[in-house]
Enzyme design. Structure first.
Site, PDB file in Angstrom:
ATOM      1  N   CYS A   1       9.181   1.291  -1.059  1.00 25.21           N
ATOM      2  CA  CYS A   1      10.362   0.998  -1.323  1.00 25.21           C
ATOM      3  C   CYS A   1      11.003   1.933  -2.443  1.00 25.21           C
ATOM      4  CB  CYS A   1      10.156  -0.471  -2.325  1.00 25.21           C
ATOM      5  SG  CYS A   1      11.619  -0.807  -3.228  1.00 25.21           S
TER       6      CYS A   1
ATOM      7  N   ASP B   1      -6.532  17.164  17.375  1.00 29.70           N
ATOM      8  CA  ASP B   1      -5.768  15.921  16.908  1.00 29.70           C
ATOM      9  C   ASP B   1      -5.443  16.043  15.520  1.00 29.70           C
ATOM     10  OD1 ASP B   1      -4.569  13.678  16.067  1.00 29.70           O
ATOM     11  OD2 ASP B   1      -5.505  12.614  18.031  1.00 29.70           O
TER      12      ASP B   1
ATOM     13  N   GLU C   1      -6.223  12.941  12.943  1.00 26.52           N
ATOM     14  CA  GLU C   1      -7.619  12.376  12.968  1.00 26.52           C
ATOM     15  C   GLU C   1      -8.613  13.766  12.441  1.00 26.52           C
ATOM     16  OE1 GLU C   1      -8.755   9.217  14.593  1.00 26.52           O
ATOM     17  OE2 GLU C   1      -6.611   9.347  13.841  1.00 26.52           O
TER      18      GLU C   1
ATOM     19  N   CYS D   1       2.172  10.000  14.590  1.00 28.92           N
ATOM     20  CA  CYS D   1       1.373  10.851  15.479  1.00 28.92           C
ATOM     21  C   CYS D   1       2.619  12.019  15.874  1.00 28.92           C
ATOM     22  CB  CYS D   1       0.742  10.448  16.626  1.00 28.92           C
ATOM     23  SG  CYS D   1       1.156   8.967  17.218  1.00 28.92           S
TER      24      CYS D   1
ATOM     25  N   HIS E   1       1.037   8.608  22.890  1.00 33.41           N
ATOM     26  CA  HIS E   1       0.332   9.533  21.748  1.00 33.41           C
ATOM     27  C   HIS E   1       0.642  10.782  22.158  1.00 33.41           C
ATOM     28  CE1 HIS E   1      -2.271  10.319  18.507  1.00 33.41           C
ATOM     29  NE2 HIS E   1      -3.399  10.554  18.977  1.00 33.41           N
TER      30      HIS E   1
ATOM     31  N   CYS F   1      10.703   0.382  -6.434  1.00 33.27           N
ATOM     32  CA  CYS F   1       9.450  -0.220  -7.037  1.00 33.27           C
ATOM     33  C   CYS F   1       8.500   0.940  -6.672  1.00 33.27           C
ATOM     34  CB  CYS F   1       9.070  -1.552  -6.859  1.00 33.27           C
ATOM     35  SG  CYS F   1       8.705  -2.145  -5.099  1.00 33.27           S
TER      36      CYS F   1
HETATM   37 ZN   LIG Z   1      10.866  -2.823  -4.232  1.00 32.25          ZN
END
Ligand SMILES: [Zn+2]
Length: 348
Positions: free
Chosen positions: A122, A226, A229, A182, A209, A125
């Site tokens: 957000c 990858d 990972e 990804c 993927h 916040c």
């Molecule tokens: Zn918020």
């Protein structure tokens, strides 16, 4: 003086090899300009949706990572000193140096550089847990400057304000935002490999993927990589560990387009019914030949031999039962539990 078998071989073999090499090079150029082959491939691309998708992908993925301005920008952004210092600390023979460099790049990228994004925090916040995806929409004027494929809009349950998560494809923009899933990870990591002068491929999987491959001069083969990972040379993780069901895995780079499904789809294979096998071969061969036509003879010959070795690697492949015994955790590491479950990648 009679010639022994050994010296017949010594005199004849190099000449035959020279003939063979000339043949490979001239065939590549001839195929690249053969109107019948070109028309056949173009017809398949115009008629078959999957072939069309591959051709469209190739227009971007075979060229986009070869931008030297981008390579310099990227090198300016990474902590090169730290990366090389860590590689120097690693054990291994001198020949393994670039393999170790790739392993360190994977570590650095995942731990120090890029961030996985389930939901965007957000903007008021800064909490993620209060965020709820409320809609997907088209990029605005500013966002569309950076190859933005779409925007996820989140609303905070506490502040009731909306925060946008634009899914950028421009890797230089991603050096700034340094987050994504990804797609973003693989996009930037392919550019990282290329910026270090390493040979790399972008691997696209039909079941949503993407990952990379790196050509190891030490191992003399393509190695699965990858970045999400931090995985090096574990091509079995999707089919075996994640239990991911897959049909096609296609690799793209400046040297060609290659069906690499056999390296990854060791079990849980979905039907390959998007295109006939011969049409798929025609299309990948066409796209590859077009890319190689401008190259020097030696380069064409070396790439051809590499392709042949790769095909042999799959023929000689060990049964997948031995692969299941690998000592790696089950299921995917990156992404939230819910997201992995939706994608069928949680190893269950
Ligand atoms: Zn918020």
């Amino acid at each position: 003086m009679s010639e022994t078998n050994a010296n017949v071989y010594d005199t004849v073999a190099p000449k035959m090899l020279e003939q063979y090499k000339k043949r490979i090079i001239s065939d590549t150029h001839a195929n690249a300009h053969n109107p019948q082959l070109i028309n056949q491939a173009k017809f398949i691309i115009s008629q078959n949706g999957f072939a069309n998708e591959l051709a469209r992908n190739s227009m971007r993925l075979c060229h986009v990572y070869e931008n030297s301005d981008w390579h310099s920008k990227l090198m300016d952004t990474l902590d090169i000193e730290l990366i090389y210092a860590n590689v120097d600390k690693m054990d291994g023979k001198m020949e393994e140096y670039t393999d170790n460099l790739v392993k360190e790049l994977l570590r650095y990228f995942k731990n120090d550089f890029f961030k996985w994004t389930n939901a965007i925090p957000c903007s008021q916040c800064h909490d993620v847990d209060t965020q709820q995806l409320i809609r997907n929409e088209r990029p605005n004027h500013e966002e569309s400057k950076y190859e933005c494929s779409g925007v996820e809009v989140y609303k905070c349950r506490r502040c009731h304000i909306e925060t946008r998560f634009p899914r950028y494809n421009d890797p230089i923009k991603l050096l700034e935002t340094r987050q994504g899933r990804c797609g973003e990870w693989c996009n930037v990591f392919t550019l990282i490999l290329r910026s270090f002068g390493l040979e790399a491929r972008y691997v696209w999987n039909k079941e949503d993927h993407v990952w990379c491959e790196y050509y190891s001069q030490y191992l003399k083969r393509w190695v699965h990589v990858d970045s999400c990972e931090a995985s090096f040379d574990e091509p079995f993780i999707y089919a075996v560990n994640w239990n991911k069901k897959m049909s096609y895995c296609i690799a793209f780079n400046k040297d060609g387009v290659c069906d690499v499904s056999k390296r990854y789809i060791l079990k849980n294979a979905l039907p390959r019914d998007a295109i006939s096998e011969s049409d798929l071969w025609t299309v990948t061969a066409f796209l590859t030949t077009q890319l190689r036509d401008q190259m020097l003879g030696n380069e064409i010959y070396d790439l051809y031999n590499r392709d042949v070795r790769e095909q042999l690697e799959w023929i000689e492949k060990k049964p997948s039962s031995t692969i299941e015994n690998h000592n790696v955790p089950k299921g995917r590491q990156s992404g939230s539990a819910e997201w992995k479950s939706q994608r069928g990648e949680n190893g269950k």
